[in-house]
Design an enzyme around this catalytic site. Structure first.
Site, PDB file in Angstrom:
ATOM      1  N   HIS A 181       0.849  -1.194   0.000  1.00  0.00           N
ATOM      2  CA  HIS A 181       0.000   0.000   0.000  1.00  0.00           C
ATOM      3  C   HIS A 181       0.881   1.238   0.000  1.00  0.00           C
ATOM      4  CE1 HIS A 181      -3.253  -2.813   1.640  1.00  0.00           C
ATOM      5  NE2 HIS A 181      -3.515  -2.536   0.383  1.00  0.00           N
ATOM      6  N   GLU A 184       2.112   3.382   3.068  1.00  0.00           N
ATOM      7  CA  GLU A 184       2.669   2.700   4.245  1.00  0.00           C
ATOM      8  C   GLU A 184       4.198   2.710   4.175  1.00  0.00           C
ATOM      9  OE1 GLU A 184       0.327  -0.956   4.358  1.00  0.00           O
ATOM     10  OE2 GLU A 184      -1.531   0.204   4.377  1.00  0.00           O
ATOM     11  N   HIS A 316       2.838  -4.117   6.600  1.00  0.00           N
ATOM     12  CA  HIS A 316       1.912  -2.997   6.385  1.00  0.00           C
ATOM     13  C   HIS A 316       1.998  -2.055   7.587  1.00  0.00           C
ATOM     14  CE1 HIS A 316      -0.768  -4.578   3.056  1.00  0.00           C
ATOM     15  NE2 HIS A 316       0.005  -5.619   3.322  1.00  0.00           N
ATOM     16  N   GLU A 389       1.105  -5.449  10.900  1.00  0.00           N
ATOM     17  CA  GLU A 389       0.686  -4.053  10.870  1.00  0.00           C
ATOM     18  C   GLU A 389       1.589  -3.326  11.864  1.00  0.00           C
ATOM     19  OE1 GLU A 389      -1.486  -2.642   8.900  1.00  0.00           O
ATOM     20  OE2 GLU A 389      -2.473  -4.393   8.031  1.00  0.00           O
TER      21      GLU A 389
HETATM   22  C1  BZS Z   1      -3.786  -2.597   5.620  1.00  0.00           C
HETATM   23  C2  BZS Z   1      -4.810  -3.432   6.352  1.00  0.00           C
HETATM   24  C3  BZS Z   1      -4.941  -4.767   5.718  1.00  0.00           C
HETATM   25  C4  BZS Z   1      -5.830  -4.635   4.489  1.00  0.00           C
HETATM   26  C5  BZS Z   1      -5.513  -5.767   6.685  1.00  0.00           C
HETATM   27  C6  BZS Z   1      -5.380  -7.168   6.219  1.00  0.00           C
HETATM   28  C7  BZS Z   1      -4.342  -7.939   6.602  1.00  0.00           C
HETATM   29  C8  BZS Z   1      -6.278  -7.715   5.352  1.00  0.00           C
HETATM   30  C9  BZS Z   1      -4.190  -9.228   6.173  1.00  0.00           C
HETATM   31  C10 BZS Z   1      -6.149  -9.042   4.924  1.00  0.00           C
HETATM   32  C11 BZS Z   1      -5.096  -9.781   5.306  1.00  0.00           C
HETATM   33  O1  BZS Z   1      -4.057  -2.132   4.525  1.00  0.00           O
HETATM   34  O2  BZS Z   1      -2.663  -2.418   6.104  1.00  0.00           O
HETATM   35  O3  BZS Z   1      -7.002  -4.262   4.640  1.00  0.00           O
HETATM   36  O4  BZS Z   1      -5.362  -4.879   3.391  1.00  0.00           O
HETATM   37 ZN    ZN Z   2      -1.734  -1.986   4.064  1.00  0.00          ZN
END
Ligand code: BZS
Ligand code: ZN
Ligand code: CA
Length: 441
Positions: A181, A184, A316, A389
């Site tokens: 993303h 990030e 992320h 995260e």
């Molecule tokens: C982000 C959050 C991330 C998303 C959460 C996520 C993690 C979703 C693992 C699925 C698997 O964008 O940092 O929504 O993509």
């Molecule tokens: Zn992300």
């Protein structure tokens, strides 16, 4: 005499200048430095562009999944609310659906000392330069390859780090992917930290030495170069998440790479079919140029019919969480994910979380997602996969853009967790006492 006085004056002028520069940024903010006049186009972009809102009264994963189903990206999960990113038009639509939204200050709108700017982070070009410098400094340990190009034609690279790096040895391989993303950026710093630290500590730190001798580590510092550049290039962060691939029939740009992977793609209301959404899944799985580059690289690590990569982290921000599959279902076990598979994910995930202080959980505990990298890694490739995260925790104003001075602390914080994953990567089932059952050679 004159000369000396002049000299003195010059000195005191220099001292004054130094003092002026030493005044904390916060104090300067009260003096309201003149802002550069924004062009009309920039103003329009700021007004129509995405920003964060807190949505009140959303306190369970079912509520969160229902909200995510409308196509907004949930950035943060709080006890009784969530923080989302939405354009003004999307925010209006949510208000019409009965949600209560409060706009949060955007990047550069905080007006306090902690506010970060693009100069706090490596740009794409600076990241590439830094990697080249490391590879030149540690040619025995590090090599770099271009694994493909982004939609706009920028190189996507993978850096391999291992002893005897030029030989593809028979060692368990571990993959770290970063900056999927755009906004990030802390995760790109994470990649640079790992390269620097592991190379510098080889032959010094016993655990790192052993891991570089017995594993092959792959690092992809950014999976989204176009998004990264777009988010940083105007001198002001744009809160961009997706890639920068155009969508036919609309001016809305970008696919959410983390909804575009080819495992149960679009199955379960965990992504959006609308190109203007922050979680747009694309017209088909792997339609995103960068998604396919990363997936092709992972498939290329199948050697002699066997996937060499055994474990993976996708970095992320933010929330300080460690997440494991599946995201497409709330169920702990599902086709291709047995009780032992789930328990081994959870055991190593929990052990990593004890090291860095993050919270470990299945990713659907946040909300349902489909087409994420983690579901594909496990579901299609049988690679144990975690999403980290990073900093800050939920509720912290730093959000996606922490100030540069936290980078050192927040990247070093994950050294222990990365080592734990590497140490388990030869047999993830050892973590649940089932080495004999699963890992006999
Ligand atoms: C982000 C959050 C991330 C998303 C959460 C996520 C993690 C979703 C693992 C699925 C698997 O964008 O940092 O929504 O993509
Ligand atoms: Zn992300
Ligand atoms: Ca190998």
């Amino acid at each position: 005499m004159r000369l000396r006085i002049r000299g003195k004056r010059t000195t005191s002028a220099a001292v004054l200048l130094t003092l002026a520069l030493a005044v904390p940024l916060g104090a300067q903010a009260t003096a309201a430095p003149p802002k550069e006049p924004a062009t009309t186009a920039e103003q329009a972009e700021r007004q129509d562009g995405p920003r964060q809102y807190e949505v009140a009264g959303v306190g369970s994963r079912a509520h969160r999944s229902a909200l995510a189903r409308t196509g907004v990206a949930i950035d943060e999960v709080r006890d009784h609310s969530v923080v989302i990113t939405a354009t003004p038009a999307q925010a209006d639509r949510l208000r019409k659906l009965g949600h209560r939204l409060t706009a949060l200050p955007g990047p550069g709108e905080r007006g306090d000392i902690r506010a970060a700017g693009p100069a706090d982070y490596h740009s794409y070009a600076q990241m590439m330069d830094a990697v080249n410098t490391y590879v030149q400094k540690y040619p025995e340990l590090m090599s770099r390859q271009v694994i493909g190009k982004s939609y706009q034609g920028r190189d996507i690279i993978a850096v391999k780090i291992s002893s005897n790096v030029r030989v593809d040895e028979d060692k368990p391989e571990v993959l770290f992917t970063h900056n999927m993303h755009a906004r990030e950026h802390l995760t790109t710093e994470m990649a640079l930290y790992t390269l620097r630290e592991f190379a510098a500590q080889y032959g010094k730190d016993a655990r790192i030495t052993k891991m570089l001798d017995e594993r092959e580590l792959w690092i992809i510092p950014t999976q989204n170069p176009d998004g990264k550049v777009y988010d940083m290039q105007s001198g002001r962060f744009r809160m961009w998440r997706k890639n920068r691939q155009p969508n036919s029939g609309t001016s809305a740009v970008g696919t959410d790479i983390n909804r575009n992977f080819d495992y149960r793609w679009g199955c379960c209301g965990g992504s959006s079919g609308s190109p203007s959404s922050q979680t747009y899944r694309g017209p088909s799985a792997e339609s995103g140029t960068e998604t396919k580059v990363v997936a092709d690289f992972v498939r290329s690590r199948v050697v002699g019919g066997k996937q060499q990569i055994t474990a993976h982290i996708d970095f992320h921000t933010y929330g300080e969480l460690i997440l494991w599959p599946y995201g497409y279902t709330y169920a702990d076990t599902a086709p291709g994910l047995t009780r032992d598979d789930r328990d081994a994910h959870a055991a190593v995930g929990t052990s990593m979380a004890r090291s860095n202080g993050y919270k470990p959980q299945q990713s659907s505990d946040l909300y349902i997602t489909d087409g994420s990298i983690g579901d594909w890694m496990w579901g299609a490739q049988r690679i144990f996969s975690y999403t980290f995260e990073m900093y800050p925790p939920s509720g912290h104003p730093d959000g996606f853009y922490p100030p540069g001075r936290v980078i050192g602390r927040e990247t070093a914080r994950n050294k222990g967790a990365m080592l734990i994953l590497l140490e388990n990567a030869d047999c993830m089932y050892r973590s649940i006492g089932k080495e004999a059952e699963y890992c006999q050679r």
